[in-house]
Design a protein around this motif. Structure first.
Motif, PDB file in Angstrom:
ATOM      1  N   PHE A 169      43.905  63.523  88.594  1.00  0.00           N
ATOM      2  CA  PHE A 169      44.735  63.223  87.427  1.00  0.00           C
ATOM      3  C   PHE A 169      45.227  64.511  86.761  1.00  0.00           C
ATOM      4  O   PHE A 169      46.414  64.656  86.441  1.00  0.00           O
ATOM      5  N   PHE A 170      44.312  65.445  86.558  1.00  0.00           N
ATOM      6  CA  PHE A 170      44.684  66.697  85.894  1.00  0.00           C
ATOM      7  C   PHE A 170      45.635  67.525  86.757  1.00  0.00           C
ATOM      8  O   PHE A 170      46.583  68.127  86.244  1.00  0.00           O
ATOM      9  N   LEU A 171      45.367  67.567  88.057  1.00  0.00           N
ATOM     10  CA  LEU A 171      46.249  68.310  88.962  1.00  0.00           C
ATOM     11  C   LEU A 171      47.655  67.716  88.977  1.00  0.00           C
ATOM     12  O   LEU A 171      48.650  68.446  89.004  1.00  0.00           O
ATOM     13  N   ALA A 172      47.722  66.393  88.966  1.00  0.00           N
ATOM     14  CA  ALA A 172      49.028  65.724  88.981  1.00  0.00           C
ATOM     15  C   ALA A 172      49.840  66.098  87.746  1.00  0.00           C
ATOM     16  O   ALA A 172      51.041  66.375  87.834  1.00  0.00           O
ATOM     17  N   VAL A 173      49.182  66.134  86.592  1.00  0.00           N
ATOM     18  CA  VAL A 173      49.867  66.534  85.356  1.00  0.00           C
ATOM     19  C   VAL A 173      50.273  68.003  85.430  1.00  0.00           C
ATOM     20  O   VAL A 173      51.385  68.378  85.038  1.00  0.00           O
ATOM     21  N   ARG A 174      49.366  68.834  85.971  1.00  0.00           N
ATOM     22  CA  ARG A 174      49.669  70.268  86.110  1.00  0.00           C
ATOM     23  C   ARG A 174      50.913  70.473  86.986  1.00  0.00           C
ATOM     24  O   ARG A 174      51.809  71.245  86.657  1.00  0.00           O
ATOM     25  N   PHE A 175      50.965  69.770  88.114  1.00  0.00           N
ATOM     26  CA  PHE A 175      52.120  69.869  89.018  1.00  0.00           C
ATOM     27  C   PHE A 175      53.390  69.365  88.335  1.00  0.00           C
ATOM     28  O   PHE A 175      54.457  69.971  88.450  1.00  0.00           O
ATOM     29  N   ALA A 176      53.262  68.246  87.628  1.00  0.00           N
ATOM     30  CA  ALA A 176      54.434  67.650  86.983  1.00  0.00           C
ATOM     31  C   ALA A 176      54.992  68.571  85.900  1.00  0.00           C
ATOM     32  O   ALA A 176      56.208  68.749  85.795  1.00  0.00           O
ATOM     33  N   LEU A 177      54.113  69.167  85.107  1.00  0.00           N
ATOM     34  CA  LEU A 177      54.559  70.079  84.055  1.00  0.00           C
ATOM     35  C   LEU A 177      55.222  71.325  84.631  1.00  0.00           C
ATOM     36  O   LEU A 177      56.146  71.893  84.039  1.00  0.00           O
ATOM     37  N   SER A 178      54.755  71.738  85.812  1.00  0.00           N
ATOM     38  CA  SER A 178      55.306  72.934  86.458  1.00  0.00           C
ATOM     39  C   SER A 178      56.541  72.628  87.296  1.00  0.00           C
ATOM     40  O   SER A 178      57.136  73.540  87.867  1.00  0.00           O
ATOM     41  N   GLY A 179      56.891  71.337  87.400  1.00  0.00           N
ATOM     42  CA  GLY A 179      58.035  70.947  88.217  1.00  0.00           C
ATOM     43  C   GLY A 179      57.743  70.995  89.704  1.00  0.00           C
ATOM     44  O   GLY A 179      58.661  71.021  90.537  1.00  0.00           O
ATOM     45  N   ASN A 180      56.455  71.009  90.069  1.00  0.00           N
ATOM     46  CA  ASN A 180      56.051  71.062  91.479  1.00  0.00           C
ATOM     47  C   ASN A 180      55.965  69.633  92.038  1.00  0.00           C
ATOM     48  O   ASN A 180      54.880  69.072  92.190  1.00  0.00           O
ATOM     49  N   LEU A 181      57.111  69.065  92.361  1.00  0.00           N
ATOM     50  CA  LEU A 181      57.152  67.675  92.813  1.00  0.00           C
ATOM     51  C   LEU A 181      56.599  67.523  94.223  1.00  0.00           C
ATOM     52  O   LEU A 181      56.050  66.466  94.572  1.00  0.00           O
ATOM     53  N   ILE A 182      56.717  68.560  95.040  1.00  0.00           N
ATOM     54  CA  ILE A 182      56.137  68.526  96.389  1.00  0.00           C
ATOM     55  C   ILE A 182      54.613  68.466  96.289  1.00  0.00           C
ATOM     56  O   ILE A 182      53.952  67.763  97.053  1.00  0.00           O
ATOM     57  N   GLY A 183      54.071  69.221  95.333  1.00  0.00           N
ATOM     58  CA  GLY A 183      52.623  69.220  95.135  1.00  0.00           C
ATOM     59  C   GLY A 183      52.079  67.834  94.837  1.00  0.00           C
ATOM     60  O   GLY A 183      51.019  67.450  95.333  1.00  0.00           O
ATOM     61  N   ILE A 184      52.814  67.072  94.023  1.00  0.00           N
ATOM     62  CA  ILE A 184      52.378  65.705  93.690  1.00  0.00           C
ATOM     63  C   ILE A 184      52.379  64.830  94.937  1.00  0.00           C
ATOM     64  O   ILE A 184      51.443  64.040  95.164  1.00  0.00           O
ATOM     65  N   LEU A 185      53.406  64.961  95.773  1.00  0.00           N
ATOM     66  CA  LEU A 185      53.493  64.152  96.987  1.00  0.00           C
ATOM     67  C   LEU A 185      52.366  64.484  97.972  1.00  0.00           C
ATOM     68  O   LEU A 185      51.839  63.596  98.641  1.00  0.00           O
ATOM     69  N   ILE A 186      52.011  65.765  98.049  1.00  0.00           N
ATOM     70  CA  ILE A 186      50.898  66.167  98.925  1.00  0.00           C
ATOM     71  C   ILE A 186      49.574  65.649  98.362  1.00  0.00           C
ATOM     72  O   ILE A 186      48.707  65.186  99.107  1.00  0.00           O
ATOM     73  N   LEU A 187      49.437  65.734  97.047  1.00  0.00           N
ATOM     74  CA  LEU A 187      48.205  65.284  96.388  1.00  0.00           C
ATOM     75  C   LEU A 187      48.006  63.778  96.504  1.00  0.00           C
ATOM     76  O   LEU A 187      46.865  63.304  96.619  1.00  0.00           O
ATOM     77  N   THR A 188      49.082  63.007  96.496  1.00  0.00           N
ATOM     78  CA  THR A 188      49.007  61.548  96.387  1.00  0.00           C
ATOM     79  C   THR A 188      48.123  60.882  97.439  1.00  0.00           C
ATOM     80  O   THR A 188      47.188  60.140  97.082  1.00  0.00           O
ATOM     81  N   PRO A 189      48.346  61.077  98.749  1.00  0.00           N
ATOM     82  CA  PRO A 189      47.481  60.388  99.718  1.00  0.00           C
ATOM     83  C   PRO A 189      46.032  60.868  99.660  1.00  0.00           C
ATOM     84  O   PRO A 189      45.101  60.075  99.884  1.00  0.00           O
ATOM     85  N   ILE A 190      45.825  62.145  99.338  1.00  0.00           N
ATOM     86  CA  ILE A 190      44.461  62.675  99.235  1.00  0.00           C
ATOM     87  C   ILE A 190      43.734  61.998  98.076  1.00  0.00           C
ATOM     88  O   ILE A 190      42.595  61.538  98.222  1.00  0.00           O
ATOM     89  N   ALA A 191      44.410  61.943  96.918  1.00  0.00           N
ATOM     90  CA  ALA A 191      43.808  61.310  95.743  1.00  0.00           C
ATOM     91  C   ALA A 191      43.572  59.822  95.969  1.00  0.00           C
ATOM     92  O   ALA A 191      42.573  59.262  95.511  1.00  0.00           O
ATOM     93  N   GLU A 192      44.481  59.188  96.685  1.00  0.00           N
ATOM     94  CA  GLU A 192      44.353  57.746  96.936  1.00  0.00           C
ATOM     95  C   GLU A 192      43.187  57.453  97.873  1.00  0.00           C
ATOM     96  O   GLU A 192      42.541  56.406  97.756  1.00  0.00           O
ATOM     97  N   LEU A 193      42.905  58.361  98.793  1.00  0.00           N
ATOM     98  CA  LEU A 193      41.737  58.197  99.662  1.00  0.00           C
ATOM     99  C   LEU A 193      40.444  58.272  98.859  1.00  0.00           C
ATOM    100  O   LEU A 193      39.426  57.701  99.251  1.00  0.00           O
ATOM    101  N   ASN A 194      40.505  58.996  97.735  1.00  0.00           N
ATOM    102  CA  ASN A 194      39.319  59.097  96.893  1.00  0.00           C
ATOM    103  C   ASN A 194      39.125  57.840  96.047  1.00  0.00           C
ATOM    104  O   ASN A 194      38.021  57.313  95.953  1.00  0.00           O
ATOM    105  N   LYS A 195      40.216  57.366  95.413  1.00  0.00           N
ATOM    106  CA  LYS A 195      40.127  56.137  94.614  1.00  0.00           C
ATOM    107  C   LYS A 195      41.518  55.574  94.371  1.00  0.00           C
ATOM    108  O   LYS A 195      42.465  56.325  94.144  1.00  0.00           O
TER     109      LYS A 195
END
Length: 359
Positions: A169-195
């Motif tokens: 959750f915190f990383l997603a906000v960090r990426f979003a605030l920084s405009g790192n939209l690719i980072g969010i897409l990479i994070l998404t399946p990893i985070a979803e595997l967790n919960k």
């Protein structure tokens, strides 16, 4: 000398974060360990693929631990496992812990990965809070506070996958605030595997994504990320379709009963080994309401929208699927709470500073 001074200060900051993270994690582990021996969601159940749904779906950390153990050569693996079994370091310190000898290496790795997730949580949260409030002292204090309140959050159940969830959750906000939209897409399946909750957190990023994209593109981007999360979850769901349990447990009736039960607001529990206020204790509710009331004015429009989206989404999920008082499942709101708390702490510091200056 100036360089040396900076290095020392950096190490002191690392020591501070390490200390509060260790305290918070120990408070959690003292009470719950890894839910050892439970056939529904203990570590052995995860390792053998027999965990009850929906707990079985939280596969990221167990699978990562398995993968690490598999690449260790047999001879050092056996030597290390034997040494850990003989020394019994965890069992000596935590009475709840029952480390399964068959999965001793995996057990230690899950503990390490969980702790490192919480440690990283504090750093990512600090980065966000320092930037948003414009105050490094406030950002640091509030991020450290998050680590210390972990035992208050982990009531009515505590699980190793909670810490990677908060980090995501915190990383997603960090990426979003920084405009790192690719980072969010990479994070998404990893985070979803967790919960699976990451799927529901993605819409709360919309106000931040709008800083980089226009309204339509932002909506399309969020929907695309949710699609990736949904496909990942369906993949995990199919793998454990034969396990006992279900996708979720309905709790609406439980909440309808509990909300009018007076003693629900005066429950205590063992926190840091002490009988302290727990769950929806009346003082907890007052604190949160007061912090929100006094700090709301400092939020800009994008943060206000983020808080509102998180409150609506998490509120619905909480009343539908979560046990009354299970605070860990209000995770979508933790970013909001810490932002509001940071401004509250900033006001406290300024008030005390001004009071001292007038003397």
């Amino acid at each position: 000398m100036e360089k040396f001074d900076k290095i020392v200060k950096k190490f002191m900051l690392i020591f501070l974060v390490l200390t509060v993270t260790s305290a918070g994690f120990s408070g959690f582990f003292l009470k719950w360990s890894l839910r050892d021996g439970d056939p529904n969601f203990g570590l052995e159940a995860y390792m053998e693929g027999t965990a009850k749904r929906p707990f079985a779906h939280r596969v990221l950390i167990p699978n990562l631990a398995k993968a690490v153990v598999e690449v260790i050569p047999d001879a050092p693996k056996e030597k290390l496992a034997k040494r850990l079994i003989e020394r019994r370091e965890i069992e000596k310190k935590y009475s709840q812990a029952i480390v399964p000898e068959k999965y001793v290496l995996e057990y230690y790795l899950v503990v390490i990965f969980s702790f490192l997730s919480l440690f990283a949580c504090v750093w990512v949260l600090r980065s966000i809070l320092c930037e948003v409030t414009g105050d490094k002292v406030v950002g640091t204090l509030t991020a450290c506070l998050f680590a210390l309140i972990i035992p208050y959050i982990e009531v009515l159940g505590g699980y190793f996958y909670d810490f990677p969830e908060f980090l995501a959750f915190f990383l997603a906000v960090r990426f979003a605030l920084s405009g790192n939209l690719i980072g969010i897409l990479i994070l998404t399946p990893i985070a979803e595997l967790n919960k699976e909750t990451f799927f529901f957190f993605l819409p709360t990023l919309f106000p931040f994504v709008c800083q980089k994209l226009d309204f339509k593109k932002s909506a399309a981007y969020i929907l695309g990320a949710m699609f990736i999360a949904g496909v990942t979850y369906l993949f995990v769901l199919s793998r454990f379709a034969g396990n006992a349990g279900d996708m979720a447990d309905w709790r609406i009736i439980d909440h309808a009963k509990d909300i009018f039960r007076l003693n629900s607001y005066f429950i205590t529990d063992s926190i840091y080994g002490m009988p302290l206020p727990s769950r929806m204790f009346v003082t907890h509710i007052i604190y949160v309401v007061w912090i929100a009331k006094t700090s709301w004015k400092y939020l800009n429009e994008k943060w206000k929208l983020h808080v509102k989206l998180a409150a609506v989404i998490n509120g619905l999920l909480y009343f539908m699927f979560v046990l009354p008082g299970e605070l860990r499942d209000l995770g979508l709101l933790f970013m909001s709470l810490m932002i509001l708390t940071a401004y509250f702490i900033r006001d406290l510091i300024r008030e005390n500073f001004n009071s001292e200056s007038e003397k």
